[in-house]
Enzyme design. Structure first.
Site, PDB file in Angstrom:
ATOM      1  N   CYS A 106      -0.639   3.285  -6.611  1.00  0.00           N
ATOM      2  CA  CYS A 106      -1.596   2.714  -5.656  1.00  0.00           C
ATOM      3  C   CYS A 106      -1.768   1.275  -6.094  1.00  0.00           C
ATOM      4  CB  CYS A 106      -2.926   3.459  -5.719  1.00  0.00           C
ATOM      5  SG  CYS A 106      -4.265   2.615  -4.828  1.00  0.00           S
ATOM      6  N   CYS A 159       0.860  -1.182   0.000  1.00  0.00           N
ATOM      7  CA  CYS A 159       0.000   0.000   0.000  1.00  0.00           C
ATOM      8  C   CYS A 159       0.900   1.238   0.000  1.00  0.00           C
ATOM      9  CB  CYS A 159      -0.872  -0.018   1.254  1.00  0.00           C
ATOM     10  SG  CYS A 159      -1.901   1.459   1.434  1.00  0.00           S
TER      11      CYS A 159
HETATM   12  N1  DGL Z   1      -3.943   0.381  -2.111  1.00  0.00           N
HETATM   13  C1  DGL Z   1      -3.618   1.598  -1.453  1.00  0.00           C
HETATM   14  C2  DGL Z   1      -2.345   2.214  -2.024  1.00  0.00           C
HETATM   15  O1  DGL Z   1      -1.499   1.544  -2.594  1.00  0.00           O
HETATM   16  C3  DGL Z   1      -4.625   2.681  -1.254  1.00  0.00           C
HETATM   17  C4  DGL Z   1      -6.082   2.548  -1.305  1.00  0.00           C
HETATM   18  C5  DGL Z   1      -6.793   3.448  -0.299  1.00  0.00           C
HETATM   19  O2  DGL Z   1      -7.103   4.626  -0.587  1.00  0.00           O
HETATM   20  O3  DGL Z   1      -7.026   2.961   0.794  1.00  0.00           O
HETATM   21  O4  DGL Z   1      -2.124   3.390  -1.896  1.00  0.00           O
END
Ligand code: DGL
Length: 268
Positions: free
Chosen positions: A192, A77
């Site tokens: 993301c 993330c």
């Molecule tokens: N998957 C997450 C990232 O890589 C973010 C998603 C969210 O906004 O929670 O930033």
């Protein structure tokens, strides 16, 4: 069992987007036990205030480290990594971490036009960490930071239901495309972990072709490199199942089906 010889690799995300990293890790890290943790009770992270999210992450990781004793944590993330990776390493110094941060360095190396866009959550584009990466590696490029309010949720919808409002995706991605002085954006960094699941839609709707940088494989490779230099207890294959845990305690049937498809049994 201690933290160095713990039970598997823990993949962490706010939702199911981190499965883009798991997909690559399945290929590069066979024979390891995988644990997937989705903090879906707090999804999306993109709009959280930094202090509150940092506090949540420090507490949550403490619980996860105590509970699972993972040999490694892959923070799949960008929004969490750009905010908390340095603090987490400080607070939990015995715990090996691999973070996921915007692939600004490879983008700067690859661009020919010098126009690069970073597509991320509003949280990631605001971070000092992201600004520092640009200053350090991409000072000769023009980097446009595009903070998308809705794309992570659109990706979750697509992953769960198999369809998505294409016009809504197009509207989120449109600001990535810049034309200036006869030059055009030629690289879009998918900063993301949810976004790689939508890349085919993005490609279809792009006003001109660009290189979409997805760092999932690089993250899995970094985990492999680190594991190769870590002391390790011999594996006892098949002893512990691969599990997915949702902080809400109540994943919906589509989420459950999805993580099962990635080889996880769902726990609560
Ligand atoms: N998957 C997450 C990232 O890589 C973010 C998603 C969210 O906004 O929670 O930033």
């Amino acid at each position: 069992m201690n933290a160095m010889t713990g039970s598997g690799i823990l993949f962490f995300d706010s939702g199911i987007g981190g499965l883009s990293v798991v997909k690559e890790a399945r290929i590069l890290l066979p024979g390891h036990r995988f644990i997937y943790f989705a903090d879906d009770a707090a999804f999306p992270y993109g709009g959280w205030e930094e202090g509150a999210l940092l506090e949540r992450l420090i507490g949550l990781f403490g619980t996860l480290i105590d509970r699972y004793r993972p040999e490694m944590i892959v923070i799949a993330c960008n929004t969490a990594s750009t905010l908390a990776i340095d603090a987490l390493r400080k607070v939990y110094p015995a715990q090996p971490f691999v973070g996921t941060v915007p692939a600004i360095k490879p983008a700067a190396e690859r661009t020919r036009s010098g126009l690069v866009s970073v597509l991320a959550t509003p949280g990631t584009v605001k971070r000092q960490y992201t600004r520092d990466l640009i200053e350090k590696y991409a000072s000769r490029c023009h980097v446009r930071l595009v903070g998308s309010e809705n794309l992570a949720a659109l990706a979750e919808t697509y992953m769960r239901e198999g369809f998505v409002d294409e016009a809504a995706v197009a509207a989120e991605v449109a600001p990535c495309f810049v034309e200036s002085g006869g030059r055009r954006t030629d690289i879009v960094v998918l900063a993301c972990t949810h976004y790689p699941f939508l890349v085919n839609r993005m490609r279809k709707m792009a006003p001109w072709p660009v290189d979409w940088i997805d760092s999932s494989e690089a993250i899995a490779r970094r985990a492999l490199d680190l594991l190769n230099v870590m002391p390790r207890a011999p594996e006892e294959p098949g002893e512990l199942p691969d599990i997915a845990v949702f902080s809400s305690g109540a994943p919906d049937p589509a989420q459950t089906r999805l993580v099962r498809g990635f080889g996880f049994s769902v726990i609560g």
